[in-house]
Every structure is written in structure tokens, then in C-alpha cells.
Design an enzyme around this catalytic site. Structure first.
Site, PDB file in Angstrom:
ATOM      1  N   ALA A  59     -13.712  14.880  11.583  1.00  0.00           N
ATOM      2  CA  ALA A  59     -13.567  16.011  12.511  1.00  0.00           C
ATOM      3  C   ALA A  59     -13.813  17.330  11.775  1.00  0.00           C
ATOM      4  O   ALA A  59     -14.579  18.196  12.251  1.00  0.00           O
ATOM      5  CB  ALA A  59     -12.169  16.005  13.125  1.00  0.00           C
ATOM      6  N   GLN A  85      -9.967   9.616   6.154  1.00  0.00           N
ATOM      7  CA  GLN A  85      -9.769   8.157   6.101  1.00  0.00           C
ATOM      8  C   GLN A  85     -11.056   7.380   5.833  1.00  0.00           C
ATOM      9  O   GLN A  85     -11.030   6.324   5.206  1.00  0.00           O
ATOM     10  CB  GLN A  85      -9.155   7.669   7.407  1.00  0.00           C
ATOM     11  N   CYS A 178      -4.217   1.789  -0.490  1.00  0.00           N
ATOM     12  CA  CYS A 178      -5.637   2.044  -0.739  1.00  0.00           C
ATOM     13  C   CYS A 178      -6.301   0.853  -1.437  1.00  0.00           C
ATOM     14  O   CYS A 178      -6.375   0.804  -2.666  1.00  0.00           O
ATOM     15  CB  CYS A 178      -5.809   3.318  -1.571  1.00  0.00           C
ATOM     16  N   CYS A 181      -9.293   1.633  -3.644  1.00  0.00           N
ATOM     17  CA  CYS A 181      -8.974   2.177  -4.975  1.00  0.00           C
ATOM     18  C   CYS A 181      -8.547   1.051  -5.918  1.00  0.00           C
ATOM     19  O   CYS A 181      -8.983   0.983  -7.063  1.00  0.00           O
ATOM     20  CB  CYS A 181      -7.815   3.165  -4.917  1.00  0.00           C
ATOM     21  N   ASP A 182      -7.645   0.202  -5.437  1.00  0.00           N
ATOM     22  CA  ASP A 182      -6.916  -0.674  -6.351  1.00  0.00           C
ATOM     23  C   ASP A 182      -7.344  -2.140  -6.342  1.00  0.00           C
ATOM     24  O   ASP A 182      -6.852  -2.935  -7.159  1.00  0.00           O
ATOM     25  CB  ASP A 182      -5.407  -0.588  -6.047  1.00  0.00           C
TER      26      ASP A 182
END
Ligand code: NDP
Length: 482
Positions: A59, A85, A178, A181-182
Site C-alpha cells: 500500500a 509482509q 519469519c 529468515c530462519d
């Protein structure tokens, strides 16, 4: 009905009606009690921004493209998760016109497009606002005071937590929201995902590329995820789904997660499962806290829209995306609402307030100027030989562990570069892709990113295992000097 009862009944109806009228009057007064829109008064303020966009997800970035294209100065406060996100997802199949592109790549392109038209970005987030007089005052977490002529709130939503024992204790030590990421830290391990929506499905798919097994626990007897997502899950043998199941407790050895206690909510039966990681994907809460005293919110905390034009209860303040939408919550819808908000903000300035060249000339000297922080890039360690060489060098070594698509890592990097330059006499700062150089990540027990490890004389003297703000990084680096 006897007379007394009838009187009581009538009194109750009267109270209800007057309460309703009172609420209506309160809302109307609140909505219209705003201020005079005086450019003379605005010209006396510092750090003026004609279109301020708060948030840089779909947005915010879409709004930035339209704001900047109208040739009105447009500034984006990127927020805690630059790119929103979508920067934490992998393959995106449902953004119109884009099929199979990576979420972070889409966000990068959107930002580049907005910058191309002149939008400027500040890596900072809103701390508080004052919408009681115009221009609207916004104070950021870094202490910047901005006066905005229009504001587009596009702050999105943040992941919900389970609030169960062990969740806080093992946060960043195996518990995370996340997967992108991990996931690389769970190569060949068993992991668990909590949730039954598209996010849970997405996380499980991301994890299945690394983990030996991925169990999704769903509290109901069915998933809420779309049929196409469920089909993708069914195609991956490493993924299994346990329905009517909830995580009751996260267990560990003090250093990292070792397992979870599960409960079947139909039979009441409890069980234990050994896992190295717990990935939460149980929905989101709107990020509307800094605005709650000035903007009408609905009973779930989402920004209440006065009309389909993305208008809020304050004139000149618009909202777009997941901070106002609890129905669709789709990237494409968020982008569309951002576009609408930017068009409305432009029309508010130009058509309603008469914002023109003359006024711009008057205000321009007081526009917010952004110092673009440019510091040399960090060098990267790509193998153990390079690391060993650095380890035996002089002074303090700081390793910035990251993974390729980790949003918080990307957010921190530019400022770590600034600090690396500032302290270059005493500290050597390098980065390391923990997904690529797992051996080094393992050596320092890195199971989540971003992570900073400080090494002096071959020994770890300090470390951090979480995302940090600029202030926290300042403090972290200042303390290394002591
Ligand atoms: P959702 O709200 O869709 O789903 C949340 C899930 O978490 C539900 O299954 C819910 O269970 C469960 N849940 C909530 N609270 C708890 C709790 N305390 N304990 C256990 N389970 C809990 O959220 P998502 O983040 O998955 O999705 C948000 C939006 O983003 C959706 O519109 C989705 O379509 C979209 N999205 C789209 C993607 C894509 O298209 N690729 C990827 C990711 C998200 P219950 O059903 O029982 O309420």
C-alpha cells in the site's frame, strides 16, 4: 405490563436513544472539529512534507508511486519492516501481472519505481502523532519531527503471538515468525508451524526446502488456507498436518528450542514432539497504536474508513492496506487502496486546499531534507579461511549475520555500514550470509537473524540476536568501544 415496568422500559429506550445521539454528535464533532487549513501557518513550521506515507509495504509503495508522479514532494517512512509482509514471502502467484516472482523482489521493484518518480525514503518509524491541528505533527522513533500536509497511513499488520510458556524465553532461539529468515538454520531438522491460513502454508513450504519434516498444527479440523495453497502442501511429502491440535508449551535447554507440548483439543490428549524450531503463523494485528488517540478505529483496532475514498475521521489523513482492511488482506488490494489514497491526498491538497506553484515556493525552504546516508559496503566472509584470517587480525571484529531475504537484516544493514565507517579505527565489521556459511553460523550458535557477534582476541565478548533500531545499534557499537 404494569405501570412501573412500562416506565422503566421507556427510560431504558430514552437512555439508549440519547446515548446513540451523543455518540453520533461526538463522532461528527471529532471529525469536523479540525482546524483551519492555513498555508501561512504551515510555512512557519520546519520539516514540512506535503504527502507523508507511513509504511512501505504494497500500500505504501503504491501510494508513493502515485504521490511522487503528481510532482508533489512525497516522503515514505519505511517503518519496522521495509517492504512489508511481502518482503517476508517467497513465490507470489496472485499479484496481478506477476506470476512466480519472489515477494522481496516485487517490493524492491515497487520501491525503485517510486524512487524513479522522486519519492524519498526515510528508514524510521512513527512514534507518535498529533492530528489535533494542521499541519499534522508526526514524531519518529529516531526523534525526527515532521509536519505533514497530508498523511497516508499504510502501516500494515504484525504477526500475532501465542502467549504460551516458553514463547518469550525462546524467542530468537528457535521461536520465530519469519521462516524466510530462519529456515536455513533448520537443515535436516524437524520443525513445527502453528496456524491454518495462507501464511502457515507459505511458511511450511519455505521450511520444507531445508527441514527434514514440517508439521503444521491447526486448531480446527480444517485449514483456512486457499485451495491452491493446500494443493501445494499436499505435493510435498515432508509436510504433514495435525488438525485439532494446539501448542501448549515450548520447551528448550536454556539455549535453544528442543520440543513442544501438544494438545488434541478434541480428545484432550497431550503429547510431546522434538523440534528445533517453532514457526508462528496465526494471523496478524493491525499496526495502528500510534494513531489510536486521533483516528477512529473499529472494534478490532483497524482504521475506520469514512468512505470508499480511503478517508479516515481526520480530513487529509488517509489509510490503505492491512491497517484498515481485515477482509481481503491481499497484496493487490493493498496496492490498489494505496493508489486510491494517494490520488485522494493529491486532490485534497490541490482541489480542496488550493496547493499550487506559489504555495510550493513559499513552503519549499522548510521542506524536510533527507540526508542520504552513504557509507562503504561491508565486505563479506564467504569461507572459513577468510574468517580465520580476520580472527587473527588486530582489534575487534564484528560479524553481521544475515540471510538473503531477511527483511530486518536489510533494514539494519545501511546503518551498520554507517557505524562501521564511524568506528573503522577500532572495529572491523564484516557480514556473513548465515544460510551460505552454515559452519560459521553454527560455531556461534546462530539460529536466527539478524545477529551481531563481537569478537576480541578470538573470544565472543558481546552478541545480539534480534532486530535493532538505529538507537540500539548506536548503543551497541558505543559499548564495544569501552
Ligand atoms: P489468517 O487470519 O488467514 O489465518 C490465521 C490462522 O491462524 C487461522 O487458521 C487461525 O485459526 C489460526 N489461529 C489464530 N489464532 C490462533 C491461536 N491462538 N492458536 C492457534 N491458531 C490460531 O492469517 P494469515 O496470516 O494466514 O493470512 C492473512 C491474509 O494474508 C489472508 O487474507 C491470506 O490469504 C493472505 N496471505 C496470502 C498469501 C498468498 O496468497 N500467497 C500468503 C500469506 C498470507 P482459525 O481458522 O481457527 O481462526
Amino acid at each position: 405490563m404494569n405501570k412501573q415496568l412500562r416506565l422503566c422500559f421507556a427510560a431504558l429506550i430514552l437512555i439508549a436513544i440519547s446515548g446513540g445521539i451523543g455518540f453520533f454528535v461526538y463522532r461528527s464533532v471529532k471529525a469536523s472539529s479540525i482546524h483551519t487549513f492555513s498555508f501561512d501557518r504551515a510555512s512557519k513550521k520546519k520539516n514540512i512534507v506535503p504527502i507523508l506515507i507511513v509504511g512501505s509495504g504494497c500500500a505504501g509503495n503504491a501510494a508513493a508511486i502515485y504521490g511522487a508522479r503528481s510532482s508533489i514532494k512525497t516522503i515514505v517512512l519505511s517503518g519496522h519492516q521495509p517492504g512489508g509482509q511481502l518482503s517476508g514471502t517467497t513465490r507470489v502467484d496472485n499479484f496481478p501481472g506477476l506470476f512466480g516472482e519472489m515477494g522481496p523482489d516485487i517490493m524492491k521493484k515497487l520501491e525503485e519505481q517510486a524512487r524513479h518518480f522522486g519519492a524519498e525514503y526515510v528508514e524510521d518509524a512513527v512514534k507518535s502523532v498529533d492530528f489535533s491541528s494542521w499541519p499534522y505533527r508526526i514524531v519518529t522513533e529516531e526523534g525526527l519531527e515532521i509536519y505533514a500536509l497530508t498523511v497516508i497511513i499504510a502501516t500494515g499488520a504484525s504477526p500475532r503471538l501465542l502467549n504460551i510458556p516458553g514463547e518469550k524465553e525462546y524467542w530468537g532461539k528457535g521461536v520465530t515468525t519469519c521462516a524466510i529468515c530462519d529456515a536455513p538454520f533448520h537443515k535436516g531438522c524437524d520443525v513445527i508451524v502453528s496456524g491454518g491460513g495462507d501464511s502457515a502454508a507459505e511458511e511450511a513450504l519455505q521450511l520444507s526446502a531445508y527441514a527434514k519434516s514440517v508439521t503444521i498444527v491447526v486448531r480446527k479440523d480444517q485449514m483456512r488456507a486457499s485451495a491452491s495453497m493446500q494443493k501445494r502442501l499436499a505435493e510435498v511429502p515432508a509436510i504433514s498436518i495435525s488438525y485439532n491440535t494446539e501448542i501448549m508449551r515450548i520447551e528448550g535447554n536454556g539455549k535453544e528450542v528442543t520440543g513442544v507440548e501438544l494438545k488434541n483439543n478434541k480428545t484432550g490428549e497431550t503429547s510431546h514432539k522434538n523440534v528445533s524450531g517453532v514457526f508462528l503463523a496465526i494471523g496478524h494485528e493491525p499496526n495502528t497504536k500510534p494513531f489510536k488517540d486521533f483516528i477512529d478505529l473499529d472494534n478490532q483496532g483497524y482504521i475506520y474508513l469514512k468512505s470508499r475514498l480511503q478517508t479516515t475521521s481526520i480530513p487529509g489523513v488517509y489509510a490503505a492496506g492491512d491497517c484498515e482492511d481485515h477482509v481481503y488482506r491481499q497484496a493487490g488490494v493493498a496496492a490498489g487502496s494505496g493508489i486510491k489514497a494517494a490520488l485522494e491526498a493529491t486532490s485534497f491538497l490541490v482541489d480542496q486546499l488550493g496547493f499550487n506553484e506559489q504555495i510550493i515556493k513559499k513552503l519549499e525552504p522548510n521542506y524536510l531534507q533527507i540526508d542520504v546516508l552513504k557509507a562503504p559496503q561491508l565486505s563479506a566472509i564467504s569461507n572459513m579461511a577468510e574468517f580465520n584470517k580476520l580472527l587473527h587480525g588486530k582489534g575487534t571484529l564484528v560479524i553481521d549475520f544475515y540471510t538473503q531475504y531477511c527483511p530486518s537484516c536489510l533494514k539494519m544493514l545501511p546503518y551498520i555500514q554507517v557505524l562501521a565507517q564511524r568506528y573503522s579505527d577500532t572495529v572491523t565489521v564484516v557480514k556473513c550470509d548465515a544460510g551460505q556459511l552454515g559452519e560459521l553460523a553454527k560455531k556461534y550458535n546462530i539460529s536466527t537473524v539478524p545477529a551481531l557477534v563481537v569478537i576480541k582476541d578470538g573470544k565472543v565478548v558481546r552478541s545480539s540476536r534480534d532486530a535493532m533500531s538505529k538507537q540500539e545499534l548506536d548503543q551497541f557499537f558505543a559499548e564495544i568501544q569501552k
